[in-house]
Design an enzyme around this catalytic site. Structure first.
Site, PDB file in Angstrom:
ATOM      1  N   ASN A   1     -16.940  26.933 -24.356  1.00  0.00           N
ATOM      2  CA  ASN A   1     -17.683  26.007 -23.490  1.00  0.00           C
ATOM      3  C   ASN A   1     -17.375  26.181 -22.005  1.00  0.00           C
ATOM      4  O   ASN A   1     -16.231  26.437 -21.640  1.00  0.00           O
ATOM      5  CB  ASN A   1     -17.365  24.557 -23.886  1.00  0.00           C
ATOM      6  CG  ASN A   1     -17.867  24.221 -25.271  1.00  0.00           C
ATOM      7  OD1 ASN A   1     -18.860  24.787 -25.726  1.00  0.00           O
ATOM      8  ND2 ASN A   1     -17.177  23.323 -25.956  1.00  0.00           N
TER       9      ASN A   1
ATOM     10  N   ASN B   1      -2.229  -1.897  13.304  1.00  0.00           N
ATOM     11  CA  ASN B   1      -3.684  -1.681  13.301  1.00  0.00           C
ATOM     12  C   ASN B   1      -4.097  -0.399  14.019  1.00  0.00           C
ATOM     13  O   ASN B   1      -5.024   0.287  13.586  1.00  0.00           O
ATOM     14  CB  ASN B   1      -4.403  -2.874  13.946  1.00  0.00           C
ATOM     15  CG  ASN B   1      -4.181  -4.157  13.167  1.00  0.00           C
ATOM     16  OD1 ASN B   1      -3.538  -4.127  12.122  1.00  0.00           O
ATOM     17  ND2 ASN B   1      -4.680  -5.270  13.681  1.00  0.00           N
TER      18      ASN B   1
ATOM     19  N   LYS C   1      -7.844   4.395   2.300  1.00  0.00           N
ATOM     20  CA  LYS C   1      -7.028   5.604   2.078  1.00  0.00           C
ATOM     21  C   LYS C   1      -7.191   6.162   0.667  1.00  0.00           C
ATOM     22  O   LYS C   1      -7.353   7.361   0.471  1.00  0.00           O
ATOM     23  CB  LYS C   1      -5.567   5.306   2.400  1.00  0.00           C
ATOM     24  CG  LYS C   1      -5.317   5.317   3.897  1.00  0.00           C
ATOM     25  CD  LYS C   1      -4.084   4.600   4.306  1.00  0.00           C
ATOM     26  CE  LYS C   1      -4.206   3.096   4.269  1.00  0.00           C
ATOM     27  NZ  LYS C   1      -5.273   2.535   5.127  1.00  0.00           N
TER      28      LYS C   1
ATOM     29  N   SER D   1       0.838  -1.208   0.000  1.00  0.00           N
ATOM     30  CA  SER D   1       0.000   0.000   0.000  1.00  0.00           C
ATOM     31  C   SER D   1       0.865   1.248   0.000  1.00  0.00           C
ATOM     32  O   SER D   1       0.368   2.357   0.142  1.00  0.00           O
ATOM     33  CB  SER D   1      -0.897   0.007   1.236  1.00  0.00           C
ATOM     34  OG  SER D   1      -0.117  -0.048   2.396  1.00  0.00           O
TER      35      SER D   1
ATOM     36  N   LYS E   1     -17.368  28.020 -30.651  1.00  0.00           N
ATOM     37  CA  LYS E   1     -17.725  27.571 -29.301  1.00  0.00           C
ATOM     38  C   LYS E   1     -16.838  28.124 -28.198  1.00  0.00           C
ATOM     39  O   LYS E   1     -15.636  28.270 -28.353  1.00  0.00           O
ATOM     40  CB  LYS E   1     -17.667  26.039 -29.240  1.00  0.00           C
ATOM     41  CG  LYS E   1     -18.706  25.375 -30.122  1.00  0.00           C
ATOM     42  CD  LYS E   1     -20.016  25.243 -29.423  1.00  0.00           C
ATOM     43  CE  LYS E   1     -19.967  23.952 -28.670  1.00  0.00           C
ATOM     44  NZ  LYS E   1     -21.192  23.470 -28.190  1.00  0.00           N
TER      45      LYS E   1
ATOM     46  N   GLN F   1      -7.412  -1.442   4.291  1.00  0.00           N
ATOM     47  CA  GLN F   1      -6.296  -0.780   3.599  1.00  0.00           C
ATOM     48  C   GLN F   1      -6.794   0.076   2.420  1.00  0.00           C
ATOM     49  O   GLN F   1      -6.175   1.064   2.053  1.00  0.00           O
ATOM     50  CB  GLN F   1      -5.317  -1.838   3.088  1.00  0.00           C
ATOM     51  CG  GLN F   1      -4.115  -1.271   2.370  1.00  0.00           C
ATOM     52  CD  GLN F   1      -2.990  -2.291   2.263  1.00  0.00           C
ATOM     53  OE1 GLN F   1      -2.436  -2.685   3.268  1.00  0.00           O
ATOM     54  NE2 GLN F   1      -2.683  -2.725   1.068  1.00  0.00           N
TER      55      GLN F   1
ATOM     56  N   GLU G   1     -18.814  22.103 -15.940  1.00  0.00           N
ATOM     57  CA  GLU G   1     -19.291  20.746 -16.249  1.00  0.00           C
ATOM     58  C   GLU G   1     -18.431  19.692 -15.552  1.00  0.00           C
ATOM     59  O   GLU G   1     -18.941  18.681 -15.052  1.00  0.00           O
ATOM     60  CB  GLU G   1     -19.263  20.516 -17.763  1.00  0.00           C
ATOM     61  CG  GLU G   1     -20.310  21.353 -18.487  1.00  0.00           C
ATOM     62  CD  GLU G   1     -20.095  21.391 -20.002  1.00  0.00           C
ATOM     63  OE1 GLU G   1     -21.044  21.654 -20.712  1.00  0.00           O
ATOM     64  OE2 GLU G   1     -18.957  21.176 -20.461  1.00  0.00           O
TER      65      GLU G   1
ATOM     66  N   TYR H   1      -9.820  -5.220  13.083  1.00  0.00           N
ATOM     67  CA  TYR H   1      -9.107  -4.919  11.839  1.00  0.00           C
ATOM     68  C   TYR H   1      -9.204  -6.052  10.821  1.00  0.00           C
ATOM     69  O   TYR H   1      -9.038  -7.221  11.154  1.00  0.00           O
ATOM     70  CB  TYR H   1      -7.619  -4.622  12.123  1.00  0.00           C
ATOM     71  CG  TYR H   1      -6.901  -4.225  10.841  1.00  0.00           C
ATOM     72  CD1 TYR H   1      -6.944  -2.927  10.371  1.00  0.00           C
ATOM     73  CD2 TYR H   1      -6.227  -5.184  10.074  1.00  0.00           C
ATOM     74  CE1 TYR H   1      -6.344  -2.559   9.185  1.00  0.00           C
ATOM     75  CE2 TYR H   1      -5.617  -4.831   8.872  1.00  0.00           C
ATOM     76  CZ  TYR H   1      -5.681  -3.518   8.439  1.00  0.00           C
ATOM     77  OH  TYR H   1      -5.093  -3.167   7.247  1.00  0.00           O
TER      78      TYR H   1
ATOM     79  N   SER I   1     -14.003  24.267 -28.856  1.00  0.00           N
ATOM     80  CA  SER I   1     -14.286  22.968 -29.451  1.00  0.00           C
ATOM     81  C   SER I   1     -13.263  22.731 -30.553  1.00  0.00           C
ATOM     82  O   SER I   1     -12.805  23.666 -31.206  1.00  0.00           O
ATOM     83  CB  SER I   1     -15.702  22.986 -30.032  1.00  0.00           C
ATOM     84  OG  SER I   1     -15.798  22.060 -31.094  1.00  0.00           O
TER      85      SER I   1
ATOM     86  N   THR J   1     -38.870  28.470 -10.168  1.00  0.00           N
ATOM     87  CA  THR J   1     -39.214  27.193  -9.539  1.00  0.00           C
ATOM     88  C   THR J   1     -39.713  26.322 -10.698  1.00  0.00           C
ATOM     89  O   THR J   1     -40.311  26.856 -11.652  1.00  0.00           O
ATOM     90  CB  THR J   1     -40.327  27.338  -8.471  1.00  0.00           C
ATOM     91  OG1 THR J   1     -41.491  27.870  -9.094  1.00  0.00           O
ATOM     92  CG2 THR J   1     -39.918  28.238  -7.331  1.00  0.00           C
ATOM     93  N   HIS J   2     -39.449  25.049 -10.631  1.00  0.00           N
ATOM     94  CA  HIS J   2     -39.771  24.134 -11.740  1.00  0.00           C
ATOM     95  C   HIS J   2     -39.169  24.624 -13.056  1.00  0.00           C
ATOM     96  O   HIS J   2     -39.749  24.396 -14.123  1.00  0.00           O
ATOM     97  CB  HIS J   2     -41.286  23.967 -11.929  1.00  0.00           C
ATOM     98  CG  HIS J   2     -42.021  23.706 -10.668  1.00  0.00           C
ATOM     99  ND1 HIS J   2     -42.256  22.445 -10.186  1.00  0.00           N
ATOM    100  CD2 HIS J   2     -42.556  24.560  -9.744  1.00  0.00           C
ATOM    101  CE1 HIS J   2     -42.919  22.524  -9.040  1.00  0.00           C
ATOM    102  NE2 HIS J   2     -43.099  23.789  -8.752  1.00  0.00           N
TER     103      HIS J   2
HETATM  104  N1  ARG Z   1      -1.429  -1.125   5.531  1.00  0.00           N
HETATM  105  C1  ARG Z   1      -2.511  -1.437   6.427  1.00  0.00           C
HETATM  106  C2  ARG Z   1      -3.674  -0.492   6.208  1.00  0.00           C
HETATM  107  O1  ARG Z   1      -3.521   0.457   5.549  1.00  0.00           O
HETATM  108  C3  ARG Z   1      -2.085  -1.298   7.838  1.00  0.00           C
HETATM  109  C4  ARG Z   1      -1.349  -2.482   8.261  1.00  0.00           C
HETATM  110  C5  ARG Z   1      -2.136  -3.449   9.031  1.00  0.00           C
HETATM  111  N2  ARG Z   1      -1.887  -4.694   8.430  1.00  0.00           N
HETATM  112  C6  ARG Z   1      -1.984  -5.864   9.004  1.00  0.00           C
HETATM  113  N3  ARG Z   1      -1.674  -6.876   8.333  1.00  0.00           N
HETATM  114  N4  ARG Z   1      -2.401  -5.967  10.239  1.00  0.00           N
HETATM  115  O2  ARG Z   1      -4.734  -0.706   6.706  1.00  0.00           O
END
Ligand code: ARG
Length: 483
Positions: A285, A110, A325, A23, A283, A322, A290, A317, A277, A155-156
């Site tokens: 735009n 954790n 994020k 990660s 154009k 993971q 948008e 956990y 465009s 309105t509407h």
């Molecule tokens: N990288 C994990 C997360 O973002 C945190 C690590 C916890 N991993 C584990 N095997 N207990 O949630």
């Protein structure tokens, strides 16, 4: 490299598994928070005699070195590290040797990751509040500058009644105000220290959580270790606030896109904020608007993603977490970018006064005021409503406007009509008739502009005070000198 969790596992990890589980690419941006948490935790270990004064000093210095290296990108972010936590532990070992192996005493990734995410969210919330307040400031400035422009309210999607452009703009001020209030509440909800939970049942060491709370500037401590490691409510709440901001922006954009059409031509968007465009040379735009409208779907999608991620997870956990994020970081970044560019675009919008004025003359915007006029003269509202309905029908059929009818003709509809009606139903009178304190009378709108300025200033001060609840890295690096 040996995994920090090697333990009972004998085989080398399959290289695809390493890639799949890493990660680091996402959580590397949490490095500062991870370092802060680590120093505070080690200081906590020192307090209970697990680590000596000298060791704390060495670890702090080492972490400072590692932080510098990460900042200057000397440390390569690669799949060799599973996440930011192991990266920091291994890189620290390179700097201070075996001692680095002590930092993970009595904690777990954790609880570490929840800490990092809460610290990230606290910073992100402060920044989001800042951006929304600055947008609100712009709204107020425009409302003040253009106080005399009257537009049709719809309105509407049908013309309803005349309204001050400023009143319309301030309607978005209110929406963003609610968003800021919910961001402040989100901050409060993030302000609970999670450290001490370790893997799920609580640290095996009697960590002084009051000390950790103080060092990391949390207001409260979370109280159940099993809840702590599986809690992501604060992330869902933050993304919910972001979604509401995007939703309001999206509606604002939709109005402006419509006002910008050739058919309306109420506004002109600065060319620096338009795109052309590739095929149609004429154009210009409103792509920015948008895109914001489109991006709002991503943030609302993120809210759903974050909730679906949690739904059905067993307690405590699970590695699914993971993925949270990516969801939070993306939603946050897109929202910040959208608010900023929208705010710049808004500042430069030009209002086409002639065209707006022209649009007020068609659509019987004064109809409600004529009915109100008859009520004030003694007629019941329902009868007045019917009388005005008949007058409008007559005008539409004969392609004339209300002002074209003579007083004699009007008296045929109701004896309550007298010559003061013509003054009473001028567009300006329709505005000043809305004296109720949430209405569009100029006096009221000017008051709202003034109170809006005060609200923004107050909220800015409140936002500045939140920095007191944000830990400082330098203070923590030097902790060994004071603790
Ligand atoms: N990288 C994990 C997360 O973002 C945190 C690590 C916890 N991993 C584990 N095997 N207990 O949630």
């Amino acid at each position: 490299m040996e995994k920090i969790w090697k333990g009972r596992i004998n085989k080398d990890t399959n290289s695809n598994v390493e890639k799949f589980t890493s990660s680091l690419n996402v959580d590397k941006s949490l490095y500062m928070y991870d370092v802060m948490g680590t120093i505070a935790h080690v200081a906590g270990l020192k307090k209970i005699g697990i680590i000596t004064d000298n060791e704390l000093k060495k670890i702090s210095k080492g972490l400072k070195e590692v932080t510098k290296k990460i900042k200057s990108e000397e440390i390569l972010v690669s799949d060799q590290y599973e996440d930011i936590h192991s990266l920091i532990e291994y890189e620290l070992e390179k700097v201070i040797g075996e001692l680095a192996k002590k930092i993970h005493t009595g904690r777990s990734r954790n609880d570490q990751i929840v800490l990092d995410e809460k610290l990230f969210a606290k910073d992100a919330i402060i920044n989001t509040i800042d951006k929304v307040l600055s947008l609100q400031e712009n709204i107020i400035k425009i409302a003040q500058k253009e106080i005399d422009i009257i537009i049709p309210a719809y309105t509407h999607m049908q013309k309803a009644q005349p309204v001050l452009l400023s009143h319309y703009l301030l309607s978005f001020f209110e929406k963003f105000n609610r968003n800021v209030r919910s961001l402040f509440r989100n901050f409060e909800d993030c302000d609970y220290l999670p450290l001490g939970a370790a893997a799920c049942t609580g640290s095996g060491y009697e960590l002084d959580r009051k000390l950790l709370k103080k060092l990391l500037k949390f207001k409260n401590t979370d109280s159940n270790s099993m809840d702590i490691v599986g809690n992501r409510d604060f992330i869902m709440d933050f993304i919910y606030s972001l979604s509401k901001i995007m939703l309001n922006l999206s509606r604002f954009c939709e109005d402006l896109i419509m006002f910008n059409t050739n058919e309306f031509s109420f506004i002109e968007i600065d060319e620096a904020f338009c795109t052309g465009s590739s095929i149609m040379p004429q154009k210009k735009n409103p792509d920015i608007l948008e895109l914001i409208r489109g991006k709002s779907s991503l943030i609302i999608g993120s809210l759903m993603q974050s909730m679906i991620l949690m739904k059905g997870l067993p307690s405590t956990y699970n590695r699914d977490l993971q993925e949270d994020k990516k969801i939070m970081f993306g939603a946050y970044q897109e929202t910040i970018d959208s608010i900023e560019i929208f705010s710049q675009l808004l500042k430069k919008i030009k209002f086409n006064k002639a065209r707006i004025k022209e649009s007020l003359s068609r659509g019987f915007l004064e109809a409600t005021d004529i009915a109100d006029y008859l009520v004030k003269k003694g007629e019941s509202f329902r009868k007045s409503y019917n009388i005005v309905g008949k007058i409008v029908k007559n005008c539409v059929d004969n392609n004339i406007s209300f002002g074209d009818l003579t007083i004699e003709e009007l008296k045929n509809y109701s004896s309550y009509f007298s010559s003061d009606i013509y003054e009473m139903v001028k567009i300006e009178s329709c505005i000043s008739n809305r004296k109720v304190d949430c209405g569009t009378s100029k006096k009221n709108v000017l008051e709202k502009i003034e109170s809006g300025k005060k609200i923004v200033n107050k909220l800015y001060s409140k936002q500045k005070r939140l920095f007191e609840q944000i830990p400082e890295l330098n203070f923590l690096f030097n902790l060994h000198k004071t603790i």
